[in-house]
Design an enzyme around this catalytic site. Sequence first.
Site, PDB file in Angstrom:
ATOM      1  N   LYS A 269      68.226  67.784  18.391  1.00  0.00           N
ATOM      2  CA  LYS A 269      69.099  66.632  18.670  1.00  0.00           C
ATOM      3  C   LYS A 269      68.390  65.326  18.309  1.00  0.00           C
ATOM      4  CE  LYS A 269      69.743  64.161  22.356  1.00  0.00           C
ATOM      5  NZ  LYS A 269      69.802  63.798  23.768  1.00  0.00           N
TER       6      LYS A 269
ATOM      7  N   ASP B 288      74.979  65.959  22.034  1.00  0.00           N
ATOM      8  CA  ASP B 288      74.456  65.626  23.366  1.00  0.00           C
ATOM      9  C   ASP B 288      75.505  66.092  24.388  1.00  0.00           C
ATOM     10  OD1 ASP B 288      76.519  63.803  23.308  1.00  0.00           O
ATOM     11  OD2 ASP B 288      75.330  62.168  24.134  1.00  0.00           O
TER      12      ASP B 288
END
Length: 238
Positions: free
Chosen positions: A145, A164
Amino acid sequence: MNQTTKKTVKRQPRPPAQKTPPRRDLAPDRIAAILGALDEAYPEVECALNHRSPWELLVATILSAQCTDVRVNMVTPELFRRFPTPAAMAQATLPQLEALIRTTGFFHNKAKSIQGAARKIVAEFGGQVPQTLDELITIPGAARKTANVVLGVCFKKAEGVVVDTHVFRIARRLNLAKGDTAQKVEQELMRILPQDRWIAFSHQLIHHGRQICDARKPKCDRCNLEPLCHSQDKTWQS
Ligand code: SF4
């Protein structure tokens, strides 16, 4: 003599069951409509973490785990004033870093990560944040991420989709993905979204999650995606 006549009731054949046409959640026209609605609602989305360089965004993203961007933005000015480059932060002690980032939570681990990231970047990447996913994910504290955030925002490279908590939740609410992990959802989104939308899509969903599509009580009456959304936990139906 009364005779009861038996009436024979002729059964009517049942009408054929009405088939509900299967929803085509991943049909290109529905996806295009969702992307269009997001563009309309969030035409100029930007990363909410303040930064002046890939290095600062990398550190800010590491600090943002389990913490709000607002809180991270409060601690990074002093952190980067004291340790402006990977070379400077590589020299910082853990207690020094911990004191500066304490309010972001999990500060022992985060201090180790940003110190480790600084040392790795100095030792192996000539003091510069690398520009590939494979290299970025070798940096302490930088999982997929974080790597996707840095690549997308700083280098405009779409090697993956940032998933997320907001992207994970809303992609599933919109039936764009069914996976039960961020990695699975990312793979699903990469399959169905045009690659030139990967970066903006994440930013737009993050904004949408913060402003409208709340985890507990989504404000569906204010959501311009509502006609396209079939989520079970909608709070309003047009
Ligand atoms: S309609 Fe409600 S649940 Fe669906 S995307 Fe909008 S805010 Fe989220």
